[in-house]
Scaffold this active site. Structure first.
Site, PDB file in Angstrom:
ATOM      1  N   ARG A  43      92.095  12.578  11.655  1.00 24.32           N
ATOM      2  CA  ARG A  43      93.482  12.121  11.473  1.00 24.32           C
ATOM      3  C   ARG A  43      94.476  13.082  12.104  1.00 24.32           C
ATOM      4  O   ARG A  43      95.497  12.660  12.655  1.00 24.32           O
ATOM      5  CB  ARG A  43      93.751  11.912   9.976  1.00 24.32           C
ATOM      6  N   ARG A 140      77.060  -1.245  13.932  1.00 30.01           N
ATOM      7  CA  ARG A 140      77.830  -1.227  12.673  1.00 30.01           C
ATOM      8  C   ARG A 140      78.949  -2.273  12.715  1.00 30.01           C
ATOM      9  O   ARG A 140      79.530  -2.514  13.759  1.00 30.01           O
ATOM     10  CB  ARG A 140      78.390   0.191  12.430  1.00 30.01           C
ATOM     11  N   ASP A 335      79.945   9.244   0.742  1.00 29.79           N
ATOM     12  CA  ASP A 335      79.141   9.994   1.716  1.00 29.79           C
ATOM     13  C   ASP A 335      78.163  10.964   1.048  1.00 29.79           C
ATOM     14  O   ASP A 335      77.315  11.545   1.712  1.00 29.79           O
ATOM     15  CB  ASP A 335      80.047  10.770   2.678  1.00 29.79           C
ATOM     16  N   ARG A 366      71.364   3.977   4.616  1.00 27.01           N
ATOM     17  CA  ARG A 366      71.071   5.188   3.838  1.00 27.01           C
ATOM     18  C   ARG A 366      70.271   4.913   2.568  1.00 27.01           C
ATOM     19  O   ARG A 366      69.601   5.813   2.062  1.00 27.01           O
ATOM     20  CB  ARG A 366      72.373   5.934   3.513  1.00 27.01           C
TER      21      ARG A 366
HETATM   22  C1  S3P Z   1      85.876   7.846   6.268  1.00 27.47           C
HETATM   23  C2  S3P Z   1      85.734   6.848   5.357  1.00 27.47           C
HETATM   24  C3  S3P Z   1      84.443   6.443   4.770  1.00 27.47           C
HETATM   25  C4  S3P Z   1      83.372   7.482   5.006  1.00 27.47           C
HETATM   26  C5  S3P Z   1      83.382   8.020   6.388  1.00 27.47           C
HETATM   27  C6  S3P Z   1      84.730   8.650   6.719  1.00 27.47           C
HETATM   28  C7  S3P Z   1      87.214   8.151   6.795  1.00 27.47           C
HETATM   29  O1  S3P Z   1      84.028   5.235   5.374  1.00 27.47           O
HETATM   30  O2  S3P Z   1      82.104   6.955   4.705  1.00 27.47           O
HETATM   31  O3  S3P Z   1      82.384   9.008   6.544  1.00 27.47           O
HETATM   32  O4  S3P Z   1      87.418   9.238   7.372  1.00 27.47           O
HETATM   33  O5  S3P Z   1      88.101   7.308   6.641  1.00 27.47           O
HETATM   34  P1  S3P Z   1      84.506   3.810   4.790  1.00 27.47           P
HETATM   35  O6  S3P Z   1      85.971   3.794   4.869  1.00 27.47           O
HETATM   36  O7  S3P Z   1      83.906   2.785   5.679  1.00 27.47           O
HETATM   37  O8  S3P Z   1      83.965   3.764   3.405  1.00 27.47           O
END
Ligand code: S3P
Length: 449
Positions: A43, A140, A335, A366
């Site tokens: 970000r 994905r 995660d 996973r």
């Molecule tokens: C993330 C959001 C999560 C997480 C990913 C990082 C992010 O995914 O699993 O490792 O930085 O916004 P999801 O928003 O698909 O749950």
């Protein structure tokens, strides 16, 4: 074997991690730091690139995922200095001023890069972009962001009705929406908020449970107009604001710290301190789950650093009890479920994790991968449609296991191996570099015995 041996073996196209435990077992001692938070690193680079002026980032994660984000936004016209942990400078291009790149944008293995960037690209009127990723990312689901973007007027093409990358995007002037997301996903929420920045009027995202809120915090700090309704898990962003470059200090990643928290909790005699870890409440589900299991973890030196709560975490070995995990806590430890499964393998009783079907569409499936790989070591793990059932207490035996090119699986299996007798070989351990390039070096440093 009288001493522990932890070594990487390089073959032609991959690295295997070999963990040999001494007959008397090994222990873990020391004080360590984990790399910068992956979500915040992405970000900071993206908002820095979209802002006017300069953004200085301290503590950026040097993993492969943020490198993908930096490369994509360089191709879109942002000036980003060489990546390092001390200081990265981003000279932003300003919202709406992105260049049309002359080549395909490659998000590598990073779902966050691709999904958040799609919100940005779709809202750049008159420009054309193509995005792709590695084989994992190309399988994905992207419909979760493509569908709401299309409701906003986006033009996106790709296989199976634009469900999978490679994707082609023609930027449009988007209209605002109120999107009720069927899943609690920070990637979906952040994609729509970024698109909403360039849309006319107010764009709202409502999610079924609260997901990580790093985008909201950072967007506000960069000058976006945001309203948050905690009652309904809704965020509203006003279109047309200008972002202004800001200093960002990235805390250590709790998702990386989780490996040491579980290692410290399950390895006999272990005591570890992990300094400077981000403890944003939307990410601390792992602390609550381990506490439910009876782990000895204390938060010390709690402070606020650049708008994010931070603490030092101390963990000591102790016995763990099984627990039941499901519902609203899932997005707050999404995660960490692979490493939580490892904790459950060493806990007394049967742990059940539910409501976690999202794990099937992460860097690997996973749920399937953790069940298969831990069972090779003698664990008792049963796959459920939306989770795992783990009966703890069976001693693990070293085996040949596979990361399935998933960073969090590689590291979770390495921690499981610390408590297995004999030798464990983790094939494809180089995957750890996605989020934690120094994982093996740190493991070698803290392991004693
Ligand atoms: C993330 C959001 C999560 C997480 C990913 C990082 C992010 O995914 O699993 O490792 O930085 O916004 P999801 O928003 O698909 O749950």
């Amino acid at each position: 074997m009288s001493t522990a041996a932890i070594a990487l073996k390089s073959t032609e196209d991959r690295q295997d991690l070999i963990v040999q435990t001494p007959t008397a077992g090994l222990s873990l001692q020391g004080c360590l730091r984990v790399p910068g938070d992956k979500s915040i690193s992405h970000r900071a680079l993206m908002l820095g690139a979209l802002a006017q002026g300069e953004t200085q980032i301290q503590g950026l994660l040097l993993g492969e995922d943020p490198r993908s984000t930096a490369d994509c936004f360089r191709a879109l016209g942002a000036e980003i200095s060489a990546l390092n942990t001390e200081l990265v400078t981003v000279r932003g291009i300003g919202l709406g001023n992105l260049q049309e790149p002359v080549d395909v944008l490659n998000a590598g293995n990073s779902g966050t890069t691709m999904r958040l960037m799609l919100g940005v690209l779709a809202s750049q009127p008159g420009r054309f972009f193509t995005v792709t990723g590695d084989s994992s990312l190309r399988s994905r689901p992207m419909s979760r962001v493509v569908k709401p973007l299309q409701q906003m007027g986006a033009q996106i093409w790709g296989r199976q009705d634009a469900a999978f990358a490679p994707l082609a995007i023609r930027g449009e002037q988007l209209r605002s929406i109120h999107y009720h997301s069927p899943i609690a996903s920070a990637q979906v929420k952040s994609c729509i908020l970024l698109a909403g920045l360039m849309a006319e009027g107010e764009t709202t995202v409502t999610e079924p449970a609260l997901s990580r809120d790093h985008s909201e915090r950072m967007l506000k700090a960069f000058g976006a107009e945001l309203k948050i309704d905690p009652e309904t898990n809704s965020v509203t962003i006003s279109g047309g604001a200008k972002l202004q470059g800001q200093p960002v200090i990235v805390p250590g990643d709790i998702s990386s710290a989780a490996f040491w928290l579980v290692a410290g909790a399950v390895v006999t005699g272990a005591e570890l301190t992990i300094e400077n870890v981000g403890v944003n409440p939307t990410r601390t589900g792992i602390l609550e789950a381990l506490e439910m299991m009876g782990a000895d973890i204390t938060l010390e030196n709690q402070r606020l650093v650049a708008g994010e709560p931070v603490a030092d975490l101390r963990v000591r070995h102790g016995s763990l009890q099984a627990c039941q995990i499901g519902g609203d806590i899932i997005p707050r430890l999404i995660d960490e479920i692979p490493i939580l499964a490892v904790a459950a393998v060493f806990a007394k009783g049967t742990t059940v994790i539910r409501d976690a079907a999202e794990l099937r569409v992460k860097e690997s499936d996973r749920l399937a991968v953790m069940a298969t790989q831990l069972n090779k070591m003698g664990a008792k793990v049963t796959e459920l449609p939306d989770g795992l059932e783990i009966t703890g207490g069976t001693p693990l035996v070293g085996a040949e296991v596979d990361s399935c090119t998933d960073h969090r699986i590689a590291m979770s299996l390495a921690i499981a191996a610390l408590n297995a007798t004999g030798t464990t070989t983790i094939n494809g351990a180089e995957a750890a570099a996605i989020s934690y390039p120094d994982f093996v070096t740190t493991l070698q440093k803290v392991a004693i015995g």
